[in-house]
Scaffold this active site. Structure first.
Site, PDB file in Angstrom:
ATOM      1  N   CYS A   1       6.280  -3.837  -2.276  1.00 46.79           N
ATOM      2  CA  CYS A   1       6.912  -2.577  -2.654  1.00 46.79           C
ATOM      3  C   CYS A   1       6.473  -1.457  -1.712  1.00 46.79           C
ATOM      4  CB  CYS A   1       6.565  -2.222  -4.106  1.00 46.79           C
ATOM      5  SG  CYS A   1       7.339  -0.699  -4.675  1.00 46.79           S
TER       6      CYS A   1
ATOM      7  N   CYS B   1       6.051   1.878  -3.481  1.00 52.56           N
ATOM      8  CA  CYS B   1       4.864   1.926  -4.348  1.00 52.56           C
ATOM      9  C   CYS B   1       3.584   2.092  -3.529  1.00 52.56           C
ATOM     10  CB  CYS B   1       4.729   0.634  -5.158  1.00 52.56           C
ATOM     11  SG  CYS B   1       6.163   0.184  -6.122  1.00 52.56           S
ATOM     12  N   ASP B   2       3.507   1.378  -2.421  1.00 53.39           N
ATOM     13  CA  ASP B   2       2.251   1.259  -1.685  1.00 53.39           C
ATOM     14  C   ASP B   2       2.244   1.951  -0.326  1.00 53.39           C
ATOM     15  OD1 ASP B   2       1.371  -0.325  -3.785  1.00 53.39           O
ATOM     16  OD2 ASP B   2       2.035  -2.180  -2.828  1.00 53.39           O
TER      17      ASP B   2
END
Length: 197
Positions: free
Chosen positions: A79, A82-83
């Site tokens: 992701c 996300c990261d």
């Protein structure tokens, strides 16, 4: 003004509620879309709705490599959004040739010093517009006809390189990188749904 995902979700939920949206939590057994209103069966209860939003999410699309699973959260990610922040100032490798890979590669250029997009063929499944965006981004380099054989190094508990193989010559080499991002597979198969919408 920045907003975190959970806060955004709550704000959207409240707004929908102000317009009369009702929320039903439970395990869906079946859905009948063959007639209106739609019937959603929760087992003991069936509700009917004029509109139905199915938000089923996605699963990580892993490559199934020996070192990959051991390094999830230690440089292996599925992701980018996300990261991505954790990749600041690093060189990142993105694997894939579809729209998701192009989108993630473009997004990661906000944080990375360089993004290398690795694809096993020289042709891409990505739409023309997504491929063009990635090709025009000066921070993205393409490595085509290249297969990822493994993610190194689980013994160091961090990604240090990807073991790559040239699809045409079979030459192998270690490609130094700090992060490896694989894509995701949307949940689009619904065995419990009957009939066209």
């Amino acid at each position: 003004m920045a907003i975190q995902g959970p806060e955004l979700i709550e704000n959207m939920r409240k707004q929908a509620g102000r317009f009369g949206a009702q929320y039903q939590l439970g395990h869906v057994v079946s859905v009948d879309l063959s007639k209106r209103p739609f019937a959603v069966n929760f087992g003991k209860e069936t509700i009917h709705a004029r509109a139905l939003i199915i938000a089923s999410g996605a699963s990580a699309r892993w490559l199934g490599l020996p070192g990959e699973k051991a390094l999830i959260g230690h440089g292996v990610s599925s992701c980018a959004t996300c990261d991505g922040f954790f990749f600041s100032g690093k060189e990142i490798a993105v694997v894939g040739g579809g729209d998701s890979a192009m989108e993630e590669a473009n997004f990661l250029t906000r944080f990375a010093t360089k993004v290398t997009l690795i694809h096993r063929r020289d042709q891409f499944r990505a739409s023309k517009i997504m491929l063009d965006r990635a090709q025009q981004n000066k921070k993205i380099e393409f490595l085509t006809n290249t297969i990822v054989e493994d993610v190194l190094d689980p013994s160091m508990q961090e990604v240090t390189a990807l073991k790559l193989r040239d699809a045409k010559t079979d030459r192998t080499w270690d490609f130094p990188t700090m992060r490896h991002v694989s894509g995701h597979r949307p949940h689009t198969e619904y065995p419990y749904v009957r009939g066209p919408a």
